[in-house]
Design a protein around this motif. Structure first.
Motif, PDB file in Angstrom:
ATOM      1  N   VAL A 159       0.836  -1.202   0.000  1.00  0.00           N
ATOM      2  CA  VAL A 159       0.000   0.000   0.000  1.00  0.00           C
ATOM      3  C   VAL A 159       0.873   1.255   0.000  1.00  0.00           C
ATOM      4  N   ALA A 160       1.954   1.227   0.755  1.00  0.00           N
ATOM      5  CA  ALA A 160       2.860   2.379   0.784  1.00  0.00           C
ATOM      6  C   ALA A 160       3.427   2.660  -0.609  1.00  0.00           C
ATOM      7  N   GLN A 161       3.804   1.612  -1.337  1.00  0.00           N
ATOM      8  CA  GLN A 161       4.318   1.797  -2.696  1.00  0.00           C
ATOM      9  C   GLN A 161       3.258   2.432  -3.589  1.00  0.00           C
ATOM     10  N   ALA A 162       2.005   1.976  -3.436  1.00  0.00           N
ATOM     11  CA  ALA A 162       0.919   2.531  -4.250  1.00  0.00           C
ATOM     12  C   ALA A 162       0.662   3.986  -3.908  1.00  0.00           C
ATOM     13  N   ILE A 163       0.741   4.330  -2.632  1.00  0.00           N
ATOM     14  CA  ILE A 163       0.537   5.721  -2.224  1.00  0.00           C
ATOM     15  C   ILE A 163       1.647   6.606  -2.792  1.00  0.00           C
ATOM     16  N   LYS A 164       2.880   6.143  -2.702  1.00  0.00           N
ATOM     17  CA  LYS A 164       4.000   6.925  -3.230  1.00  0.00           C
ATOM     18  C   LYS A 164       3.870   7.148  -4.738  1.00  0.00           C
ATOM     19  N   PRO A 175       9.739  11.722  11.421  1.00  0.00           N
ATOM     20  CA  PRO A 175       9.843  10.344  10.958  1.00  0.00           C
ATOM     21  C   PRO A 175       8.515   9.612  11.022  1.00  0.00           C
ATOM     22  N   GLY A 176       8.492   8.448  10.403  1.00  0.00           N
ATOM     23  CA  GLY A 176       7.374   7.545  10.579  1.00  0.00           C
ATOM     24  C   GLY A 176       7.565   6.726  11.845  1.00  0.00           C
ATOM     25  N   GLU A 177       6.687   5.774  12.051  1.00  0.00           N
ATOM     26  CA  GLU A 177       6.735   4.958  13.262  1.00  0.00           C
ATOM     27  C   GLU A 177       7.955   4.034  13.255  1.00  0.00           C
ATOM     28  N   LYS A 178       8.631   3.953  14.367  1.00  0.00           N
ATOM     29  CA  LYS A 178       9.724   3.015  14.526  1.00  0.00           C
ATOM     30  C   LYS A 178       9.167   1.666  14.946  1.00  0.00           C
ATOM     31  N   LEU A 179       9.613   0.604  14.284  1.00  0.00           N
ATOM     32  CA  LEU A 179       9.063  -0.727  14.543  1.00  0.00           C
ATOM     33  C   LEU A 179       9.782  -1.407  15.696  1.00  0.00           C
ATOM     34  N   GLY A 180       9.029  -2.158  16.480  1.00  0.00           N
ATOM     35  CA  GLY A 180       9.595  -2.874  17.612  1.00  0.00           C
ATOM     36  C   GLY A 180      10.186  -4.219  17.212  1.00  0.00           C
ATOM     37  N   GLY A 224       3.161  15.517  15.567  1.00  0.00           N
ATOM     38  CA  GLY A 224       3.645  16.641  14.795  1.00  0.00           C
ATOM     39  C   GLY A 224       2.579  17.333  13.982  1.00  0.00           C
ATOM     40  N   GLY A 225       1.313  16.952  14.115  1.00  0.00           N
ATOM     41  CA  GLY A 225       0.236  17.547  13.332  1.00  0.00           C
ATOM     42  C   GLY A 225      -0.608  16.468  12.688  1.00  0.00           C
ATOM     43  N   PRO A 226      -1.616  16.868  11.923  1.00  0.00           N
ATOM     44  CA  PRO A 226      -2.510  15.900  11.290  1.00  0.00           C
ATOM     45  C   PRO A 226      -1.746  14.928  10.381  1.00  0.00           C
ATOM     46  N   ALA A 227      -2.152  13.677  10.384  1.00  0.00           N
ATOM     47  CA  ALA A 227      -1.497  12.675   9.552  1.00  0.00           C
ATOM     48  C   ALA A 227      -1.956  12.820   8.106  1.00  0.00           C
ATOM     49  N   PRO A 228      -1.051  12.673   7.146  1.00  0.00           N
ATOM     50  CA  PRO A 228      -1.446  12.773   5.739  1.00  0.00           C
ATOM     51  C   PRO A 228      -2.178  11.541   5.237  1.00  0.00           C
ATOM     52  N   VAL A 229      -2.070  10.434   5.973  1.00  0.00           N
ATOM     53  CA  VAL A 229      -2.716   9.178   5.577  1.00  0.00           C
ATOM     54  C   VAL A 229      -3.544   8.668   6.749  1.00  0.00           C
ATOM     55  N   GLN A 245       1.383   0.765  11.818  1.00  0.00           N
ATOM     56  CA  GLN A 245       2.761   1.113  12.167  1.00  0.00           C
ATOM     57  C   GLN A 245       3.712   0.889  10.988  1.00  0.00           C
ATOM     58  N   LYS A 246       3.527  -0.245  10.289  1.00  0.00           N
ATOM     59  CA  LYS A 246       4.386  -0.532   9.146  1.00  0.00           C
ATOM     60  C   LYS A 246       4.131   0.440   8.015  1.00  0.00           C
ATOM     61  N   LEU A 247       2.869   0.825   7.785  1.00  0.00           N
ATOM     62  CA  LEU A 247       2.561   1.802   6.750  1.00  0.00           C
ATOM     63  C   LEU A 247       3.236   3.135   7.065  1.00  0.00           C
ATOM     64  N   SER A 248       3.164   3.561   8.319  1.00  0.00           N
ATOM     65  CA  SER A 248       3.826   4.788   8.741  1.00  0.00           C
ATOM     66  C   SER A 248       5.330   4.697   8.544  1.00  0.00           C
ATOM     67  N   ASN A 249       5.902   3.562   8.913  1.00  0.00           N
ATOM     68  CA  ASN A 249       7.337   3.356   8.771  1.00  0.00           C
ATOM     69  C   ASN A 249       7.763   3.414   7.312  1.00  0.00           C
ATOM     70  N   ALA A 250       6.980   2.759   6.436  1.00  0.00           N
ATOM     71  CA  ALA A 250       7.330   2.705   5.016  1.00  0.00           C
ATOM     72  C   ALA A 250       7.160   4.063   4.336  1.00  0.00           C
ATOM     73  N   LEU A 251       6.204   4.856   4.789  1.00  0.00           N
ATOM     74  CA  LEU A 251       5.966   6.183   4.210  1.00  0.00           C
ATOM     75  C   LEU A 251       6.830   7.256   4.853  1.00  0.00           C
ATOM     76  N   ASP A 252       7.379   6.941   6.029  1.00  0.00           N
ATOM     77  CA  ASP A 252       8.140   7.907   6.826  1.00  0.00           C
ATOM     78  C   ASP A 252       7.289   9.135   7.152  1.00  0.00           C
ATOM     79  N   ARG A 253       6.032   8.861   7.452  1.00  0.00           N
ATOM     80  CA  ARG A 253       5.082   9.898   7.829  1.00  0.00           C
ATOM     81  C   ARG A 253       4.126   9.329   8.889  1.00  0.00           C
TER      82      ARG A 253
END
Length: 327
Positions: A159-164, A175-180, A224-229, A245-253
């Motif tokens: 999905v991140a690739q499609a959004i980009k 940054p996007g979410e850091k994964l555990g 940091g403000g409203p999320a773009p996704v 979390q993974k979508l955020s990490n992959a988008l860095d948002r």
């Protein structure tokens, strides 16, 4: 409405909720509630393996097209994500004599094709989900309705690739979410816990759930403000399985989330989000709306799928959607 990462304390509570059948099925499943396959594999009986309802799928595509058009007036792109049938990935685990009809075998392609013809962005998740099947890794849990965390993260990457590819520049800041780190737990799958007797549960036994440990708690993913996704969906996209979390990490948002158990239904959950102050104040650039292939034909009026408070006529849903999005 905004996604708040699980603390370590709440990880076990989330595990128990998933095992208890959070969002596992409809309010009033028609026919057998469960299909008991080979080697302890269980499948949802409310997802037909033989009947394809083309007319109902087409009617729902029309509703989605209306939502796409309305969201565009607020600068929001709609992307529909459809989770494939579990049975289509594990046909060899179905009981003898149970097969997927030719019509249903082509159902996922039909849904994606109709979405594309309606001008609605979507993502074919099948290759991503099949790609995680190596060694002991599976796309879906054996005795659970849900996809695994491995499949969830693979879907998020797709999905991140499609959004980009769709959006030239996402708003917001890294940054996007850091994964555990990964951790493995054992508990009964939701299908086993909801539909089997205690003796049957002992025979099936627990599944292994390999999931991410949550990062240190913070107020939200959108500090940091409203999320773009923003993601709208059911328990497949809940934080426990890691999709947002993974979508955020992959988008860095930052990514925000609205989800409900599956018996609430996607239509009511969508209205919940677009009717919220968060959407009214700051509509996202992209709204990812998650569905499941099996009940994709079920519209807002589907009493055999959704709880009574979620039921409404398609025209009533359309009117409420337009009023909420345009306000």
């Amino acid at each position: 409405m905004m996604l708040r990462p699980f603390s370590r304390r709440t990880l076990i509570a989330a595990t128990l909720a998933l095992g208890a059948g959070l969002g596992a099925g409809p309010a009033f499943a028609q026919g057998p509630s469960i299909i008991t396959g080979k080697d302890g594999w269980l499948f949802p009986g409310w997802e037909s393996l033989t009947v394809l309802n083309r007319a109902a799928i087409g009617a729902n595509i029309t509703l989605l097209q209306d939502a796409k058009t309305a969201l565009a007036t607020r600068g929001t792109t709609l992307m529909v994500m459809v989770v494939p049938l579990k049975a289509s990935f594990y046909k060899e685990k179905l009981p003898d004599g149970t097969t997927i009809s030719a019509d249903v075998a082509g159902q996922y392609d039909l849904i994606l094709d109709q979405l594309k013809k309606a001008g609605i962005d979507t993502v074919d998740l099948r290759a991503a989900l099949k790609g995680v099947q190596t060694g002991r890794q599976t796309s879906f849990y054996r005795a659970d309705y849900h996809w695994t965390a491995w499949a969830s993260e693979a879907a998020a990457d797709a999905v991140a690739q499609a959004i980009k590819a769709k959006v030239a520049k996402l708003a917001g800041s890294p940054p996007g979410e850091k994964l555990g780190e990964w951790v493995t737990q054992r508990h009964l799958g939701d299908l086993a816990q909801r539909f089997l007797t205690p003796d049957q549960q002992k025979q099936i036994g627990p599944d292994l759930y390999t999931v991410r440990t949550p990062q240190a708690a913070k107020s939200s993913l959108v500090d940091g403000g409203p999320a773009p996704v923003h993601v709208v969906g059911n328990s497949f996209v809940q934080p426990y399985l890691g999709f947002p979390q993974k979508l955020s990490n992959a988008l860095d948002r930052p990514v925000s989330l609205t989800w409900n158990p599956g018996n609430v239904g996607p239509w009511a959950t969508f209205l919940q989000y677009v009717g919220s102050p968060d959407f009214a104040k700051s509509p996202p650039q992209v709204l990812v709306w998650q569905f499941n292939e099996g009940p994709f034909h079920s519209g807002p009026q589907a009493t055999d799928q959704w709880d009574a408070p979620s039921i409404m006529a398609p025209q009533a849903w359309r009117d409420r959607m337009l009023a909420a999005v345009r306000r």
